[in-house]
Design a protein around this motif. Structure first.
Motif, PDB file in Angstrom:
ATOM      1  N   VAL A 121      -3.158  -5.138   4.026  1.00 44.98           N
ATOM      2  CA  VAL A 121      -2.435  -6.113   4.841  1.00 44.98           C
ATOM      3  C   VAL A 121      -1.293  -6.720   4.040  1.00 44.98           C
ATOM      4  N   VAL A 122      -1.577  -7.068   2.784  1.00 45.56           N
ATOM      5  CA  VAL A 122      -0.567  -7.698   1.927  1.00 45.56           C
ATOM      6  C   VAL A 122       0.477  -6.684   1.464  1.00 45.56           C
ATOM      7  N   LYS A 123       0.010  -5.488   1.087  1.00 42.57           N
ATOM      8  CA  LYS A 123       0.908  -4.436   0.612  1.00 42.57           C
ATOM      9  C   LYS A 123       0.612  -3.142   1.366  1.00 42.57           C
ATOM     10  N   PRO A 124       1.164  -2.970   2.558  1.00 43.06           N
ATOM     11  CA  PRO A 124       0.873  -1.776   3.368  1.00 43.06           C
ATOM     12  C   PRO A 124       1.137  -0.462   2.629  1.00 43.06           C
ATOM     13  N   GLU A 125       2.109  -0.474   1.713  1.00 44.32           N
ATOM     14  CA  GLU A 125       2.459   0.757   1.007  1.00 44.32           C
ATOM     15  C   GLU A 125       1.356   1.243   0.070  1.00 44.32           C
ATOM     16  N   ILE A 126       0.410   0.357  -0.259  1.00 44.19           N
ATOM     17  CA  ILE A 126      -0.644   0.740  -1.199  1.00 44.19           C
ATOM     18  C   ILE A 126      -1.539   1.826  -0.630  1.00 44.19           C
ATOM     19  N   ILE A 127      -1.577   1.944   0.690  1.00 47.08           N
ATOM     20  CA  ILE A 127      -2.423   2.945   1.328  1.00 47.08           C
ATOM     21  C   ILE A 127      -1.931   4.358   0.998  1.00 47.08           C
ATOM     22  N   ASN A 128      -0.651   4.474   0.607  1.00 45.44           N
ATOM     23  CA  ASN A 128      -0.108   5.778   0.220  1.00 45.44           C
ATOM     24  C   ASN A 128      -0.496   6.164  -1.201  1.00 45.44           C
ATOM     25  N   SER A 129      -1.091   5.212  -1.917  1.00 43.35           N
ATOM     26  CA  SER A 129      -1.562   5.490  -3.284  1.00 43.35           C
ATOM     27  C   SER A 129      -3.015   5.065  -3.396  1.00 43.35           C
ATOM     28  N   ILE A 130      -3.818   5.517  -2.453  1.00 43.19           N
ATOM     29  CA  ILE A 130      -5.198   5.040  -2.374  1.00 43.19           C
ATOM     30  C   ILE A 130      -6.007   5.406  -3.614  1.00 43.19           C
ATOM     31  N   THR A 131      -5.769   6.601  -4.151  1.00 49.53           N
ATOM     32  CA  THR A 131      -6.526   7.039  -5.330  1.00 49.53           C
ATOM     33  C   THR A 131      -6.016   6.405  -6.613  1.00 49.53           C
ATOM     34  N   LYS A 132      -4.679   6.314  -6.731  1.00 47.97           N
ATOM     35  CA  LYS A 132      -4.100   5.812  -7.972  1.00 47.97           C
ATOM     36  C   LYS A 132      -4.035   4.295  -8.047  1.00 47.97           C
ATOM     37  N   LYS A 133      -3.956   3.619  -6.893  1.00 54.06           N
ATOM     38  CA  LYS A 133      -3.777   2.172  -6.911  1.00 54.06           C
ATOM     39  C   LYS A 133      -4.888   1.408  -6.198  1.00 54.06           C
ATOM     40  N   LEU A 134      -5.194   1.785  -4.950  1.00 51.43           N
ATOM     41  CA  LEU A 134      -6.139   0.993  -4.162  1.00 51.43           C
ATOM     42  C   LEU A 134      -7.538   0.991  -4.757  1.00 51.43           C
ATOM     43  N   TYR A 135      -8.100   2.169  -4.989  1.00 50.88           N
ATOM     44  CA  TYR A 135      -9.455   2.238  -5.540  1.00 50.88           C
ATOM     45  C   TYR A 135      -9.550   1.572  -6.918  1.00 50.88           C
ATOM     46  N   PRO A 136      -8.600   1.853  -7.830  1.00 56.78           N
ATOM     47  CA  PRO A 136      -8.677   1.187  -9.147  1.00 56.78           C
ATOM     48  C   PRO A 136      -8.563  -0.338  -9.054  1.00 56.78           C
ATOM     49  N   THR A 137      -7.727  -0.831  -8.125  1.00 56.85           N
ATOM     50  CA  THR A 137      -7.576  -2.278  -7.968  1.00 56.85           C
ATOM     51  C   THR A 137      -8.871  -2.916  -7.495  1.00 56.85           C
ATOM     52  N   ILE A 138      -9.513  -2.285  -6.520  1.00 54.83           N
ATOM     53  CA  ILE A 138     -10.798  -2.793  -6.016  1.00 54.83           C
ATOM     54  C   ILE A 138     -11.851  -2.702  -7.115  1.00 54.83           C
ATOM     55  N   GLY A 139     -11.861  -1.575  -7.819  1.00 51.38           N
ATOM     56  CA  GLY A 139     -12.841  -1.388  -8.887  1.00 51.38           C
ATOM     57  C   GLY A 139     -12.706  -2.428  -9.977  1.00 51.38           C
ATOM     58  N   GLU A 140     -11.466  -2.772 -10.313  1.00 54.80           N
ATOM     59  CA  GLU A 140     -11.238  -3.788 -11.346  1.00 54.80           C
ATOM     60  C   GLU A 140     -11.789  -5.145 -10.905  1.00 54.80           C
ATOM     61  N   LYS A 141     -11.593  -5.487  -9.632  1.00 54.81           N
ATOM     62  CA  LYS A 141     -12.078  -6.776  -9.139  1.00 54.81           C
ATOM     63  C   LYS A 141     -13.595  -6.846  -9.150  1.00 54.81           C
ATOM     64  N   PHE A 142     -14.252  -5.748  -8.797  1.00 60.15           N
ATOM     65  CA  PHE A 142     -15.707  -5.756  -8.687  1.00 60.15           C
ATOM     66  C   PHE A 142     -16.404  -5.208  -9.932  1.00 60.15           C
ATOM     67  N   GLY A 143     -15.641  -4.861 -10.948  1.00 57.28           N
ATOM     68  CA  GLY A 143     -16.237  -4.385 -12.191  1.00 57.28           C
ATOM     69  C   GLY A 143     -16.900  -3.031 -12.066  1.00 57.28           C
ATOM     70  N   THR A 144     -16.265  -2.113 -11.351  1.00 61.82           N
ATOM     71  CA  THR A 144     -16.827  -0.780 -11.186  1.00 61.82           C
ATOM     72  C   THR A 144     -15.707   0.239 -11.253  1.00 61.82           C
ATOM     73  N   SER A 145     -16.049   1.509 -11.123  1.00 54.19           N
ATOM     74  CA  SER A 145     -15.047   2.568 -11.242  1.00 54.19           C
ATOM     75  C   SER A 145     -14.415   2.890  -9.895  1.00 54.19           C
ATOM     76  N   ALA A 146     -13.239   3.490  -9.957  1.00 49.91           N
ATOM     77  CA  ALA A 146     -12.533   3.877  -8.735  1.00 49.91           C
ATOM     78  C   ALA A 146     -13.336   4.903  -7.941  1.00 49.91           C
ATOM     79  N   SER A 147     -13.991   5.821  -8.632  1.00 43.80           N
ATOM     80  CA  SER A 147     -14.764   6.861  -7.942  1.00 43.80           C
ATOM     81  C   SER A 147     -15.959   6.262  -7.190  1.00 43.80           C
ATOM     82  N   LYS A 148     -16.586   5.237  -7.770  1.00 41.83           N
ATOM     83  CA  LYS A 148     -17.707   4.582  -7.085  1.00 41.83           C
ATOM     84  C   LYS A 148     -17.218   3.798  -5.873  1.00 41.83           C
TER      85      LYS A 148
END
Length: 251
Positions: free
Chosen positions: A169-196
């Motif tokens: 919602v905040v950065k719609p363009e992030i959906i185009n980098s779901i593997t490189k940006k979205l998953y790692p960003t979420i993983g960093e917040k929750f203390g887990t890996s992008a693959s998980k």
């Protein structure tokens, strides 16, 4: 509501004069020339301001500033002192002072400066409250959508999905980098890996589809987007929910 002030000056006479002059615009919750007495005021009242001199009884101003910032971090320390050298100013600022004024004091200027600091704090507080309200609104909206689709709140993918939608919602363009940006960003917040994160989100979507809630998803958009035999990818799901929220005016 008036801001509260503790006054700590080199003599009782100076403390009284300073307190009287500041009382026109602030609530004086204590004034003294004794550093230990002042510190008791600070520890008890947690004032908005401490107006102090650097030369004091039973301590020095730098020590008092440091102790104040430990006991009451939000208290702004205003130094009024006869000491004018830059080394004194720098020491006070390094210790945590918000402002330094050389004596004799221009109380009109001092009051104006303190009121200015209060206004800035109020604006920041209002901005924080507005931001928290907006975050709460979008969290509630997303939660209603997820629960309606049968995604249970207790699974990890629920929280990851919600964070993913908020990021989109905040950065719609992030959906185009779901593997490189979205998953790692979420993983960093929750203390887990992008693959998980990726696996947990995929599992959450599968839970909804296995419960036959595809119609709830289609109803959200008013058209049939998917059938029971189809399932959106993680990026499709997040992008569609984010787009729905943006269309509803949540940003």
């Amino acid at each position: 509501m008036q801001k509260s002030v503790v006054v700590l000056q080199s003599s009782d006479e100076e403390a009284l004069e300073c307190a009287e002059r500041l009382s026109r615009s602030f609530e004086i919750v204590g004034y003294t020339a004794d550093a230990e007495v002042a510190f008791n005021f600070i520890a008890k009242e947690k004032p908005d301001f401490l107006v102090l001199s650097l030369t004091l009884k039973r301590s020095d101003g730098i020590t008092v500033i440091k102790r104040t910032k430990e006991a009451s971090p939000n208290t702004k320390c205003i130094v009024v002192s006869v000491l004018s050298g830059m080394e004194h100013v720098q020491s006070a600022v390094d210790a945590g002072a918000s402002y330094y004024m050389i004596k004799p004091v221009d109380y009109n200027a001092l009051i104006e400066r303190m009121l200015g600091m209060s206004s800035i704090s109020l604006i920041k507080t209002q901005q924080v409250l507005e931001r928290e309200k907006a975050n709460k609104s979008i969290d509630e909206k997303i939660s209603r959508i997820f629960i309606g689709m049968g995604i249970p709140p207790h699974i990890k993918g629920y929280g990851y999905l919600r964070e993913g939608v908020k990021l989109a919602v905040v950065k719609p363009e992030i959906i185009n980098s779901i593997t490189k940006k979205l998953y790692p960003t979420i993983g960093e917040k929750f203390g887990t890996s992008a693959s998980k994160v990726e696996r947990a989100i995929r599992h959450a979507i599968e839970v909804a589809w296995n419960k036959g809630r595809v119609e709830s998803f289609n109803a959200l958009f008013g058209v049939k987007i998917y059938s029971e035999n189809e399932k959106p990818t993680n990026s499709e799901f997040i992008a569609l929910i984010a787009d729905r929220l943006l269309l509803d005016g949540i940003s």
